[in-house]
Design an enzyme around this catalytic site. Sequence first.
Site, PDB file in Angstrom:
ATOM      1  N   PRO A   2       0.777  -1.219   0.000  1.00 46.24           N
ATOM      2  CA  PRO A   2       0.000   0.000   0.000  1.00 46.24           C
ATOM      3  C   PRO A   2       0.814   1.277   0.000  1.00 46.24           C
ATOM      4  CG  PRO A   2      -0.150  -1.146   2.120  1.00 46.24           C
ATOM      5  CD  PRO A   2       0.961  -1.727   1.360  1.00 46.24           C
ATOM      6  N   LYS A  59       0.893   7.408   4.602  1.00 53.31           N
ATOM      7  CA  LYS A  59       0.524   5.991   4.557  1.00 53.31           C
ATOM      8  C   LYS A  59       0.085   5.476   5.925  1.00 53.31           C
ATOM      9  CE  LYS A  59       4.229   5.491   1.177  1.00 53.31           C
ATOM     10  NZ  LYS A  59       5.578   4.939   0.964  1.00 53.31           N
ATOM     11  N   ARG A 112       4.000 -10.679   5.195  1.00 52.78           N
ATOM     12  CA  ARG A 112       5.391 -10.494   5.588  1.00 52.78           C
ATOM     13  C   ARG A 112       5.553 -10.028   7.024  1.00 52.78           C
ATOM     14  NH1 ARG A 112       8.624  -7.586   0.754  1.00 52.78           N
ATOM     15  NH2 ARG A 112      10.342  -7.702   2.231  1.00 52.78           N
ATOM     16  N   ARG A 259      16.160  -0.214  -4.059  1.00 55.03           N
ATOM     17  CA  ARG A 259      14.872  -0.565  -4.658  1.00 55.03           C
ATOM     18  C   ARG A 259      14.979  -0.465  -6.174  1.00 55.03           C
ATOM     19  NH1 ARG A 259      10.883   1.052  -1.042  1.00 55.03           N
ATOM     20  NH2 ARG A 259       9.626  -0.539  -2.050  1.00 55.03           N
TER      21      ARG A 259
END
Length: 269
Positions: A2, A59, A112, A259
Amino acid sequence: MPELPEVEAICGRLRRQTRNSEILRAHILRPRTTHPQDPSLLESALPGRLIETVARRGKHILLGLSGGHVLRVHLRMTGNLYVIPDARFRPATTRTWIELVGGKALILDDPRALGVLHLFSAAEAAAAIAGLGPEPLSREFTARLLADVAGASRQPVKLFLMDQRHVAGLGNIYAAEALFRAGIHPARPANRIRSARISALHNAIIGVLREAIRSARNSYGRPGSIREAEQFQTAVYDREGQPCIGCGARIHRIQQGGRSTYFCPRCQR
DNA sequence: TCGATCCTGTAG
DNA sequence: CTACAGGATCGA
């Protein structure tokens, strides 16, 4: 999973499902979930409180509880948060479940197990999110503000955008998508982007997030796997080697801050 | 500014 | 088996 759009969708759904429901009991299945707080602190403090409000900041999900407390949930990479009608039927990847009076349960479903949960007083909650940058879909977030903040950073712009202190809520996907729409190379230092491009980036961020919220509405914040058909269609993310929708060049993948970053080497300079 | 770390799952 | 995963933090 998300980023801001998915968290927004989750919050919308939760708001309808949890309004003024009373907590019966909290089950924190892994101690790390509340680190550095003690899980027993939450388990003793939550029962009897009402979930009065559901808010999002970046978030972070902020559940406003009776008594002025705030339960903050951060879903990290793979978390999902939703209500199930019967607390007995919990998915195998449930990491925390909060029994509600009447038999429902609020589920932190997180394969996770990186998602975290914290209980704060109102003042502590304010302090805990004080470091976040502006909400990109608020009026506070102007091209001018973005230009000012970017001008003060030499970070590669993709990392700049993912830094929650600069703008709250962008992650790996939507940072890449916004840069593609604005035609900016992800490795370009933030302070070396001309103001016209910053304006394009500002527009792109807002546009990407708005569209993604629409897509996320029906696919997030509910039990089960994410529904394919409603997924946001990315232009570059996870499309290494595929043709750019703008020019046909092959999409590249590079590493930034550990990343993957995807971009079109021809459209983005 | 890099790399390791927290976890588990999936794809190759 | 290895690489990688929509996040964030920590220490070198």
